[in-house]
Design a protein around this motif. Sequence first.
Motif, PDB file in Angstrom:
ATOM      1  N   THR A 123     -86.244  43.072 -53.031  1.00  0.00           N
ATOM      2  CA  THR A 123     -85.022  42.308 -52.739  1.00  0.00           C
ATOM      3  C   THR A 123     -85.300  40.920 -52.151  1.00  0.00           C
ATOM      4  OG1 THR A 123     -84.218  44.481 -52.052  1.00  0.00           O
ATOM      5  CG2 THR A 123     -82.726  42.627 -51.747  1.00  0.00           C
ATOM      6  N   ILE A 161     -94.414  46.006 -53.929  1.00  0.00           N
ATOM      7  CA  ILE A 161     -93.828  46.740 -52.809  1.00  0.00           C
ATOM      8  C   ILE A 161     -94.394  46.233 -51.489  1.00  0.00           C
ATOM      9  CG2 ILE A 161     -93.535  49.035 -51.783  1.00  0.00           C
ATOM     10  CD1 ILE A 161     -92.284  48.996 -54.418  1.00  0.00           C
ATOM     11  N   PRO A 162     -93.514  45.791 -50.584  1.00  0.00           N
ATOM     12  CA  PRO A 162     -94.014  45.396 -49.267  1.00  0.00           C
ATOM     13  C   PRO A 162     -94.248  46.596 -48.353  1.00  0.00           C
ATOM     14  CG  PRO A 162     -91.643  45.016 -49.390  1.00  0.00           C
ATOM     15  CD  PRO A 162     -92.066  45.600 -50.723  1.00  0.00           C
ATOM     16  N   LEU A 222     -85.360  52.341 -43.818  1.00  0.00           N
ATOM     17  CA  LEU A 222     -84.865  51.256 -44.668  1.00  0.00           C
ATOM     18  C   LEU A 222     -83.351  51.328 -44.763  1.00  0.00           C
ATOM     19  CD1 LEU A 222     -87.751  51.513 -47.197  1.00  0.00           C
ATOM     20  CD2 LEU A 222     -87.233  49.497 -45.819  1.00  0.00           C
ATOM     21  N   TYR A 267     -91.264  52.922 -49.066  1.00  0.00           N
ATOM     22  CA  TYR A 267     -90.413  51.836 -49.574  1.00  0.00           C
ATOM     23  C   TYR A 267     -90.061  52.092 -51.044  1.00  0.00           C
ATOM     24  CZ  TYR A 267     -88.602  47.059 -50.121  1.00  0.00           C
ATOM     25  OH  TYR A 267     -87.792  45.969 -50.333  1.00  0.00           O
ATOM     26  N   LEU A 268     -91.066  52.501 -51.819  1.00  0.00           N
ATOM     27  CA  LEU A 268     -90.852  52.771 -53.249  1.00  0.00           C
ATOM     28  C   LEU A 268     -89.847  53.916 -53.444  1.00  0.00           C
ATOM     29  CD1 LEU A 268     -91.738  52.002 -56.133  1.00  0.00           C
ATOM     30  CD2 LEU A 268     -93.670  53.563 -55.896  1.00  0.00           C
ATOM     31  N   ASP A 301     -86.449  52.647 -52.664  1.00  0.00           N
ATOM     32  CA  ASP A 301     -85.998  51.749 -53.728  1.00  0.00           C
ATOM     33  C   ASP A 301     -85.431  52.552 -54.903  1.00  0.00           C
ATOM     34  OD1 ASP A 301     -85.783  48.997 -54.482  1.00  0.00           O
ATOM     35  OD2 ASP A 301     -87.319  49.373 -56.001  1.00  0.00           O
ATOM     36  N   ARG A 302     -86.084  53.654 -55.215  1.00  0.00           N
ATOM     37  CA  ARG A 302     -85.616  54.481 -56.338  1.00  0.00           C
ATOM     38  C   ARG A 302     -84.297  55.174 -56.007  1.00  0.00           C
ATOM     39  NH1 ARG A 302     -91.587  56.705 -58.201  1.00  0.00           N
ATOM     40  NH2 ARG A 302     -92.169  54.775 -59.277  1.00  0.00           N
ATOM     41  N   ASP A 318     -79.445  48.384 -53.427  1.00  0.00           N
ATOM     42  CA  ASP A 318     -80.774  47.807 -53.223  1.00  0.00           C
ATOM     43  C   ASP A 318     -81.257  48.134 -51.818  1.00  0.00           C
ATOM     44  OD1 ASP A 318     -81.604  46.323 -55.533  1.00  0.00           O
ATOM     45  OD2 ASP A 318     -79.971  44.902 -55.127  1.00  0.00           O
ATOM     46  N   VAL A 319     -82.571  48.007 -51.606  1.00  0.00           N
ATOM     47  CA  VAL A 319     -83.096  48.033 -50.232  1.00  0.00           C
ATOM     48  C   VAL A 319     -82.800  46.653 -49.646  1.00  0.00           C
ATOM     49  CG1 VAL A 319     -85.149  48.219 -48.792  1.00  0.00           C
ATOM     50  CG2 VAL A 319     -84.886  49.709 -50.788  1.00  0.00           C
ATOM     51  N   VAL A 320     -81.903  46.582 -48.686  1.00  0.00           N
ATOM     52  CA  VAL A 320     -81.444  45.286 -48.185  1.00  0.00           C
ATOM     53  C   VAL A 320     -81.921  44.990 -46.764  1.00  0.00           C
ATOM     54  CG1 VAL A 320     -79.413  45.234 -49.675  1.00  0.00           C
ATOM     55  CG2 VAL A 320     -79.237  46.239 -47.378  1.00  0.00           C
TER      56      VAL A 320
END
Lengths: 97, 153
Positions: free
Chosen positions: A9, A85-86, B27, B75-76, B79-80, B88-90
């Motif tokens: 993002t 990916i962070p 997240l 995180y991945l 995100d999925r 979204d991951v915001v």
Amino acid sequence: MPVTVTIPTALRQYAGGHASITLPAGSAGQILATLREQYPQLGKQLYNDQGALRSFVNVYVGDEDIRHLQGVETPVADGETVSIIPAIAGGVLDGAR
Amino acid sequence: MIILTGDVYHAIAQHAEEIYPNECVGLLLGRITGMRTEVEDVFPAPNRWTAEVGLTPTDADHSQRDRFYLDPRDYLRADRVANARGLDVVGCYHSHPDHLAVPSPRDLMGAQAIGSGSRFVFLIQSVHRGRAAELTAWLLVDDGARFVAEEMR
Ligand SMILES: [Zn+2]
């Protein structure tokens, strides 16, 4: 079917606002190089001045970090997804409590 | 402007209290529209900090009480989950056990993979003696050089 590269993002502003970008299949290194050519500002976010991926920036092919595959030589076939990916870290400092 | 909808505020407070005295991390799932970041849900993640992921050699003296690490695998996964729901991951959140809800220099160092100047928000939940206290919102600006406080409701 080409390769899909997903952009996190906060970095989309450096990639024309796109959430994902489609590129031809190749090695992970070739795909990243093409990405940097198309979006130099994104490249600056991903790589340090020495030309190495910044720490905390990770590149996954499918479910695996390319550092645990064949690095930039990792083949990426048509239909596969490359994810940028962070990682995020932090913590309060000593004596700052 | 950061907008927390539904149960987000409560979910972060609860996660931070559960993990206390350690730092929690997670997240935020939602939407960014112009200058608005709307957070609809949280994705609590494990704190995977170990001395090996330390940013400096002296990190061996620390623990999850004053360090956190959000693994890219988490995180991945987030995100999925977000994409499957059209989100979204915001942003991300973490807690400061017995510490003010302001970002530390180490938080700044550990945020460098996140592009600055976006609406990706960093929430910090302070926890005092096991009870959730203040929740604050921050944006990364100036090429990652500093955080600025952002209005939240
Ligand atoms: Zn912190």
